[in-house]
Design a protein around this motif. Structure first.
Motif, short mmCIF file in Angstrom:
data_model
loop_
_atom_site.label_atom_id
_atom_site.label_comp_id
_atom_site.label_asym_id
_atom_site.label_seq_id
_atom_site.Cartn_x
_atom_site.Cartn_y
_atom_site.Cartn_z
N ALA A 1 44.32 88.38 -51.99
CA ALA A 1 45.48 87.69 -51.54
C ALA A 1 46.64 88.07 -51.98
CB ALA A 1 45.09 86.26 -51.96
N GLY A 2 47.53 88.01 -51.28
CA GLY A 2 49.17 88.19 -51.70
C GLY A 2 49.22 89.91 -51.88
N MET A 3 48.13 90.82 -51.31
CA MET A 3 48.39 92.05 -51.50
C MET A 3 48.65 92.60 -50.14
SD MET A 3 45.75 93.56 -54.12
CE MET A 3 45.22 92.88 -55.50
N GLU A 4 49.54 92.03 -49.09
CA GLU A 4 49.89 92.57 -48.09
C GLU A 4 50.62 93.89 -48.11
OE1 GLU A 4 50.68 89.62 -48.97
OE2 GLU A 4 49.51 88.32 -47.63
N SER A 5 51.19 94.01 -49.33
CA SER A 5 51.76 95.33 -49.41
C SER A 5 51.23 95.85 -51.08
CB SER A 5 53.26 95.33 -49.44
OG SER A 5 53.74 96.59 -49.62
N SER A 6 51.88 96.98 -51.59
CA SER A 6 51.49 97.72 -52.81
C SER A 6 52.44 98.59 -53.03
CB SER A 6 49.96 98.07 -52.77
OG SER A 6 50.03 99.33 -52.08
N PRO A 7 52.74 98.80 -54.56
CA PRO A 7 53.59 99.77 -54.69
C PRO A 7 53.15 101.27 -54.19
CG PRO A 7 53.20 98.55 -56.55
CD PRO A 7 52.13 98.02 -55.64
N SER B 1 34.08 73.80 -39.16
CA SER B 1 34.54 73.74 -40.42
C SER B 1 35.98 73.52 -40.79
CB SER B 1 33.92 74.40 -41.56
OG SER B 1 34.67 74.29 -42.76
N PRO B 2 36.45 72.47 -41.19
CA PRO B 2 37.79 72.21 -41.37
C PRO B 2 38.47 73.75 -42.30
CG PRO B 2 36.94 70.49 -42.32
CD PRO B 2 35.80 71.21 -42.07
N ALA B 3 37.78 74.40 -42.93
CA ALA B 3 37.96 75.43 -43.76
C ALA B 3 37.78 76.75 -42.83
CB ALA B 3 37.30 75.68 -44.85
N ALA B 4 37.42 76.48 -41.70
CA ALA B 4 37.12 77.83 -40.49
C ALA B 4 38.52 78.48 -40.26
CB ALA B 4 36.38 77.19 -39.41
N PRO B 5 38.59 79.68 -40.04
CA PRO B 5 39.89 80.23 -39.55
C PRO B 5 40.25 79.71 -38.20
CG PRO B 5 38.20 82.00 -39.98
CD PRO B 5 37.55 80.61 -40.16
N THR B 6 41.45 79.65 -38.17
CA THR B 6 42.08 79.01 -36.91
C THR B 6 43.19 79.60 -36.31
OG1 THR B 6 43.61 77.46 -38.10
CG2 THR B 6 41.32 76.67 -37.66
N PRO B 7 43.78 79.76 -35.03
CA PRO B 7 45.01 80.27 -34.88
C PRO B 7 46.16 79.83 -35.42
CG PRO B 7 43.69 79.71 -32.94
CD PRO B 7 42.98 78.87 -34.12
N SER B 8 47.09 80.53 -35.86
CA SER B 8 48.10 79.82 -36.89
C SER B 8 49.47 79.57 -36.01
CB SER B 8 48.87 81.15 -37.54
OG SER B 8 49.43 82.26 -36.78
N ASP B 9 50.34 79.08 -36.36
CA ASP B 9 51.49 78.59 -35.64
C ASP B 9 52.13 79.70 -34.60
OD1 ASP B 9 51.11 76.13 -36.65
OD2 ASP B 9 52.63 76.32 -38.37
N THR B 10 51.93 81.06 -35.32
CA THR B 10 52.40 82.07 -34.38
C THR B 10 51.58 82.42 -33.02
OG1 THR B 10 51.57 83.79 -35.66
CG2 THR B 10 53.72 82.89 -36.42
N GLY B 11 50.51 81.66 -33.21
CA GLY B 11 49.62 82.16 -32.06
C GLY B 11 48.78 83.22 -32.28
N ARG B 12 48.79 83.91 -33.53
CA ARG B 12 47.66 84.93 -34.21
C ARG B 12 46.99 84.32 -34.83
NH1 ARG B 12 51.90 88.63 -37.13
NH2 ARG B 12 52.40 86.71 -38.12
N PHE B 13 45.69 85.12 -34.83
CA PHE B 13 44.41 84.37 -35.66
C PHE B 13 44.33 84.79 -37.11
CE2 PHE B 13 40.03 84.66 -37.13
CZ PHE B 13 39.63 83.56 -36.49
N ASP B 14 44.33 83.87 -37.86
CA ASP B 14 44.67 84.31 -39.18
C ASP B 14 42.98 84.46 -39.99
OD1 ASP B 14 47.09 84.01 -39.36
OD2 ASP B 14 47.20 81.78 -39.83
N PHE B 15 42.88 85.81 -40.47
CA PHE B 15 41.56 85.85 -41.28
C PHE B 15 41.79 85.36 -42.65
CE2 PHE B 15 41.35 88.81 -37.75
CZ PHE B 15 39.98 88.86 -37.33
N ARG B 16 40.37 84.98 -43.32
CA ARG B 16 40.59 84.44 -44.38
C ARG B 16 40.18 85.78 -45.34
NH1 ARG B 16 36.25 79.58 -44.61
NH2 ARG B 16 35.37 80.78 -43.00
N VAL B 17 41.06 86.15 -46.07
CA VAL B 17 40.81 87.35 -46.88
C VAL B 17 40.39 86.94 -48.12
CG1 VAL B 17 42.60 88.59 -45.70
CG2 VAL B 17 43.24 87.55 -47.88
N ALA B 18 39.57 88.04 -48.78
CA ALA B 18 39.00 87.67 -50.13
C ALA B 18 40.06 87.30 -51.02
CB ALA B 18 38.34 88.86 -50.49
#
Length: 410
Positions: free
Chosen positions: A28-34, A7-24
């Motif tokens: 989204a945007g919560m890579e960090s937190s206070p 599927s076009p929406a399926a996870p694919t390797p990113s430009d950095t060569g790492r696999f990108d998981f589709r997070v809920a």
């Protein structure tokens, strides 16, 4: 054998060569937190950090805790290392009920054990919230509660407060306008402001909640850390509120935060739902830790330990309150709590505490910008400072550094 095209929406390797998981989407945007940032700041040896409510480890009763672990492993043996029940071990529920009954008659079957009151909030949200539900919160309120409720799809509405806590008339108006799933309050030594509702305010809030049949999630992790003034019973103890309140308690601020044990006190069918939600999240809290806390409550003098901690915290609060009064702008407002862990400073509209933080860290001091504690309409001039971690001399040094930063931004 044939394969369907991806599927076009399926996870694919990113430009950095790492696999990108589709997070809920809710993460989204919560890579960090206070919260994550608090502990990162506290771990830096070059900083005086007032950012986190992190107890001074020198105050832990290490010998008492070690004695309780030894007793549990000696006398409970394999049971202590085995799976337990989602409701919590009966010995701990008995001790929790005994302690709560000082203010509110409680039986062990009205207790559900959690891995700290933080997990208690997640269990409550899991049990009660649907996407789109409204939760009413104080403005400002505990930042991790905002995150928990948001992750479950709730829309939070901030209710107006003053130095005595949430305003009953504003609370009633918000209930009638928004029809919330529940109200979330921290009536005693509130995080982040340190404010406490007096007896009259608690009665008025209880009256509003009873008349509107609105459930309450009452968070009380700091209530026993009182330095001055009279102790007040929980809102859950007023009228018929015990039946419509989830009362959250924790041993983290009393015994030690590394022992992740707390509990929820409530009544009725929701108890079964909380146990099911707890099982889905973590099966059960650590059995060996539960039995150790139960043994501690049964055989050690927690009240004496808390009295000692409060004497130390009072001295540190006084040191911070005195030091910060000398460096704040004339129009600033700062709380002076009767207990708990935090001061809350509002610098005024000319200041942005988030923008100041980088300069503060460069000067060797850290605090938590206040914007993250607001569900809406954040006041960016605010900051939360904890006084419990450091000695009065270190506090004075840190506030002096902070004062230079505030003056540079004035």
């Amino acid at each position: 054998m044939s394969f369907e095209p991806a599927s076009p929406a399926a996870p694919t390797p990113s430009d950095t060569g790492r696999f990108d998981f589709r997070v809920a989407a809710r993460y989204a945007g919560m890579e960090s937190s206070p919260l994550k940032d608090i502990f990162a700041l506290a771990a830096r040896p070059d900083l005086i950090s007032f950012a986190g409510g992190i107890p001074d480890p020198d105050l832990f009763e290490l010998d008492d805790v070690r004695d309780c672990y030894d007793w549990v492993l000696t006398h409970c043996g394999h049971r202590a290392l085995q799976y337990g029940v989602s409701e919590g071990e009966v010995e701990l529920r008995e001790q929790a009920a005994r302690r709560l009954s000082r203010d509110l008659v409680t039986t062990p079957d009205q207790i559900r054990v959690t891995s700290g009151s933080q997990e208690g909030l997640f269990v409550a949200a899991e049990a009660m919230l649907e996407p789109g539900d409204v939760v009413l919160v104080e403005s400002p309120t505990y930042l991790a509660a905002v995150q928990v409720f948001a992750v479950h799809g709730a829309r939070m509405v901030g209710v107006e407060t003053d130095d005595g806590g949430v305003l009953p008339d504003a609370l009633e108006a918000a209930i009638r306008t928004h029809h919330p799933k529940f109200v979330y309050l921290i009536p005693t030594f509130q995080n982040p402001t340190g404010r406490t509702m007096d007896l009259a305010r608690r009665r008025a809030v209880a009256d509003v909640l009873e008349r509107t049949a609105t459930p309450l999630v009452e968070d009380d992790p700091y209530g026993e850390l009182r330095f001055t003034g009279d102790a007040h019973p929980p809102i859950a103890s007023f009228g018929a509120m015990s039946a419509q309140t989830l009362l959250m308690k924790s041993m983290s601020k009393l015994m030690s935060p590394g022992v992740r044990i707390g509990w929820i006190r409530t009544e009725g069918a929701i108890l079964d739902t909380l146990a099911v939600a707890k099982a889905a999240i973590s099966m059960q809290s650590s059995v060996v830790d539960q039995l150790t806390v139960a043994r501690y409550l049964e055989t050690k003098d927690l009240d004496a330990h808390v009295a000692h901690v409060c004497a130390v915290y009072r001295e540190r609060r006084d040191a911070m309150a005195t030091a910060i009064a000398a460096v704040l702008p004339a129009a600033a407002h700062v709380t002076r709590p009767e207990g708990g862990m935090f001061l809350w400073a509002s610098l005024g509209p000319a200041y942005d505490a988030q923008a100041m933080l980088a300069d503060a860290v460069a000067a060797g001091v850290a605090y938590l910008p206040g914007w993250s504690f607001f569900a809406e309409d954040a006041d960016h001039s605010t900051m939360r400072l904890s006084y419990v971690t450091h000695s009065p001399a270190v506090i004075a040094d840190g506030i002096d550094r902070l004062g230079h930063v505030i003056a540079a931004h004035g």
